[in-house]
Every structure is written in structure tokens, then in C-alpha cells.
Design a protein around this motif. Structure first.
Motif, PDB file in Angstrom:
ATOM      1  N   ARG A 190       0.829  -1.208   0.000  1.00 16.96           N
ATOM      2  CA  ARG A 190       0.000   0.000   0.000  1.00 16.96           C
ATOM      3  C   ARG A 190       0.861   1.255   0.000  1.00 16.96           C
ATOM      4  O   ARG A 190       0.565   2.227  -0.705  1.00 16.96           O
ATOM      5  N   ARG A 191       1.942   1.243   0.787  1.00 20.72           N
ATOM      6  CA  ARG A 191       2.835   2.393   0.817  1.00 20.72           C
ATOM      7  C   ARG A 191       3.493   2.604  -0.551  1.00 20.72           C
ATOM      8  O   ARG A 191       3.668   3.731  -1.010  1.00 20.72           O
TER       9      ARG A 191
ATOM     10  N   THR B 142      -4.969   6.234  -5.908  1.00 20.12           N
ATOM     11  CA  THR B 142      -4.193   5.102  -6.422  1.00 20.12           C
ATOM     12  C   THR B 142      -4.972   4.263  -7.422  1.00 20.12           C
ATOM     13  O   THR B 142      -4.388   3.379  -8.067  1.00 20.12           O
TER      14      THR B 142
ATOM     15  N   GLU C 223      -5.127   7.709  -0.973  1.00 23.41           N
ATOM     16  CA  GLU C 223      -5.450   6.301  -1.201  1.00 23.41           C
ATOM     17  C   GLU C 223      -6.431   6.148  -2.360  1.00 23.41           C
ATOM     18  O   GLU C 223      -6.292   5.241  -3.194  1.00 23.41           O
TER      19      GLU C 223
ATOM     20  N   GLN D 298      -6.467   9.533   3.156  1.00 21.90           N
ATOM     21  CA  GLN D 298      -7.581   8.853   2.487  1.00 21.90           C
ATOM     22  C   GLN D 298      -7.784   9.386   1.063  1.00 21.90           C
ATOM     23  O   GLN D 298      -8.141   8.630   0.159  1.00 21.90           O
TER      24      GLN D 298
ATOM     25  N   ASP E  26      -8.695  -2.341  -5.661  1.00 24.21           N
ATOM     26  CA  ASP E  26      -8.579  -1.199  -4.767  1.00 24.21           C
ATOM     27  C   ASP E  26      -7.904  -1.701  -3.496  1.00 24.21           C
ATOM     28  O   ASP E  26      -8.523  -2.359  -2.672  1.00 24.21           O
TER      29      ASP E  26
ATOM     30  N   PHE F  15      -7.060  -0.328  -0.897  1.00 28.27           N
ATOM     31  CA  PHE F  15      -7.452   0.308   0.350  1.00 28.27           C
ATOM     32  C   PHE F  15      -8.926   0.110   0.681  1.00 28.27           C
ATOM     33  O   PHE F  15      -9.440   0.739   1.593  1.00 28.27           O
TER      34      PHE F  15
ATOM     35  N   LEU G 247       1.004   4.300  -2.803  1.00 28.61           N
ATOM     36  CA  LEU G 247       0.868   5.725  -2.492  1.00 28.61           C
ATOM     37  C   LEU G 247       2.021   6.528  -3.082  1.00 28.61           C
ATOM     38  O   LEU G 247       1.846   7.679  -3.505  1.00 28.61           O
TER      39      LEU G 247
END
Length: 289
Positions: free
Chosen positions: A141-142, A170, A167, A164, A230, A232, A145
Motif C-alpha cells: 500500500r505504501r 491510487t 489512497e 484517504q 482497490d 485500500f 501511495l
């Protein structure tokens, strides 16, 4: 006392003067993984304990707890040495409070850009996760981003965007589109859900009844369809990017569902993924023996 000394972990004890009393077990486990991979990066501050040859850990209690976990799990031995800086009982509470109160957490932007630098050096996400005691999904996830447009990452640093917001961005790899969307949305319509809706307006969410009917995104993907994930949003999972292929998969499953009806002996059976306009011009026919 300014020099450091090496002390075996078996000679360390919790300091009753340490001001930190509350710990997150998950955080201790992550820190233990990091120490196993990288060692104790920041030395402990210790003072002599009542037991001869032992020391109280005045500052660095989370690191001490992580070391105890490693020892309990037999991932290190009693003679594992830790670099420590001595202090006195008179300074214990003040030093403990200073370390816990004055510490400033790393900004998330710094974190995911640091992960990206390691990734560009050839480190794989699972390796980075292991070395820093983080779940692999956290690193992935990082890294996602860090691929958002630099202009938007800078807005995030300046507090003009939330994590958010970033996120949601992305979902697109197009930097120009990301920036254009942010600049075009009025302030009252810049919720993460608004951003997701605009970036996926030509796609079909996993909650769509057609996707549910064919068995979800996994079944659609196995049938040759393309999916945008997705990272996130754990509930909706992602989006179907080819609605035309989705219609074909739906029709294929409808035909399978219709096979038992064809086996009843009907001469004419057709399936549709939507109610046909001319359905009301037909008469109902009842079976006769």
C-alpha cells in the motif's frame, strides 16, 4: 556517562521508573521482527539494577519488550548483546519521559518514499516487510501511495490532502488525470468516495449484481476478465474494467442455468441479461401432459 556498553539481554530488566505503561502487542511483534532483521538500531538507556551485574531499561522499554519476545520464541539466545547507554537513577524518570514525549513519528509520505527507494534498489515487498516487521500488504500500500502524482504527494505533505484522499487516487496510474480531477472538484465534493467514483465511472464495482451473479471478481477474472483492485477497500475489492466481457460471462452462466429448463423438453429457450423490451408481447404457455 556518555559512552555505550554491550549488555547481554539476560542481564536486562524493566525499570519501575519507566513512564510508559501501555503497549500494543501487535506493535511489539512488528518491532521484534525488525530487531531480528536489523538489530537494535537505537541503543537502550540503562541504569544499575539491584541484582548484581544487571541493569534496568530506563528508556527503550518497547525495544526491551520486543527483545523479550524474541528470547521467549527462541529467536535469540540469552547471550545476545544489546548496545546500551548508562545513566543514573536520578535521571531515570526525566529521560524516560523525554524519549516518549519528545519523539516525533515519521510522516507517512517519508515512509512510503523510503520504501520506494528500497524497492528501486532491488528489495522485494515481502523482504522489506520482513526487515521492518510490517505486514506485506502495508508495504504494498505504501508503494502504491508513492506512485501518486508528485504534486498531490506534496499537497499531502502540506496538509491540503488527507491520506484517504491519496489512497483513492491510487485507482489511477495517470498522474495528469489525478491532478486534473483534484483541481476540478469543488472542495465540498472532494471526499475519497467522490474521487473513487470519478476514477471508476466507466468500470463496474464488485458489488454490482452481475458481478455477484457470476461468483464475484475472482470468478470473473478466471473467466478471462480484467480487474482493477482497490488496495485500500477491503469490502468492495475492486472493479471490472471491461463491462462488455462481463456481459458475456453473465450470458454464459445464464445459459448454464437454463440447461435444466431445456432438458424439460421445451423447443425454444433463450436467455437475456436484461429484461427484453418485447417480453410483454408474448403470451404465457402452460405445459400439458
Amino acid at each position: 556517562m556518555s559512552s555505550t556498553i554491550m549488555i547481554p539481554v539476560s542481564k536486562l530488566q524493566e525499570d519501575p521508573k519507566n513512564v510508559r505503561k501501555t503497549y500494543d502487542p501487535a506493535g511489539i511483534a512488528e518491532l521484534a521482527d525488525s530487531i531480528e532483521a536489523n538489530g537494535v538500531v537505537q541503543n537502550l538507556i540503562v541504569r544499575p539494577a539491584k541484582r548484581k551485574g544487571s541493569h534496568y531499561v530506563t528508556a527503550g522499554r518497547r525495544r526491551f519488550r520486543a527483545l523479550m519476545l524474541l528470547l521467549e520464541q527462541q529467536r535469540i539466545t540469552n547471550d545476545y548483546e544489546v548496545e546500551c547507554k548508562p545513566t543514573t537513577a536520578a535521571n531515570a524518570i526525566e529521560l524516560s519521559l523525554t524519549e516518549n514525549v519528545m519523539r516525533e513519528a515519521m510522516h507517512p509520505a517519508d515512509e512510503f518514499e523510503a520504501y520506494t527507494a528500497l524497492y528501486e534498489q532491488g528489495r522485494q515487498p515481502d523482504e522489506i516487510a520482513q526487515r521492518f516487521g510490517k505486514p506485506e500488504i502495508h508495504v504494498l500500500r505504501r508503494l502504491a501511495l508513492a506512485r501518486v502524482a508528485p504534486e498531490l504527494r506534496e499537497r499531502f505533505r502540506q496538509g491540503e490532502m488527507t491520506l484517504q484522499h491519496l489512497e483513492a487516487m491510487t485507482l489511477s496510474n495517470d498522474h495528469a488525470r489525478q491532478v486534473e480531477l483534484w483541481n476540478s472538484l469543488p472542495s465540498y465534493a472532494r471526499r475519497p468516495s467522490d474521487i473513487r467514483r470519478h476514477l471508476t465511472q466507466e468500470e463496474v464495482p464488485a458489488t454490482d449484481k452481475r458481478v455477484v451473479f457470476v461468483g464475484g471478481l475472482k470468478a470473473y477474472f478466471e473467466a478471462g476478465g480484467l480487474v482493477r483492485r482497490d488496495m485500500f477497500d477491503g469490502e468492495n475489492e475492486g472493479y471490472v474494467t471491461d463491462s462488455g466481457h462481463l456481459e458475456k460471462v453473465v450470458l454464459d452462466k445464464l445459459n448454464v442455468e437454463a440447461d435444466p429448463i431445456r432438458a424439460e423438453g421445451w423447443k425454444w429457450v433463450e436467455v437475456y441479461n436484461e429484461q427484453p423490451d418485447n417480453i410483454f408481447s408474448f403470451q404465457r404457455v402452460y405445459p400439458e401432459p
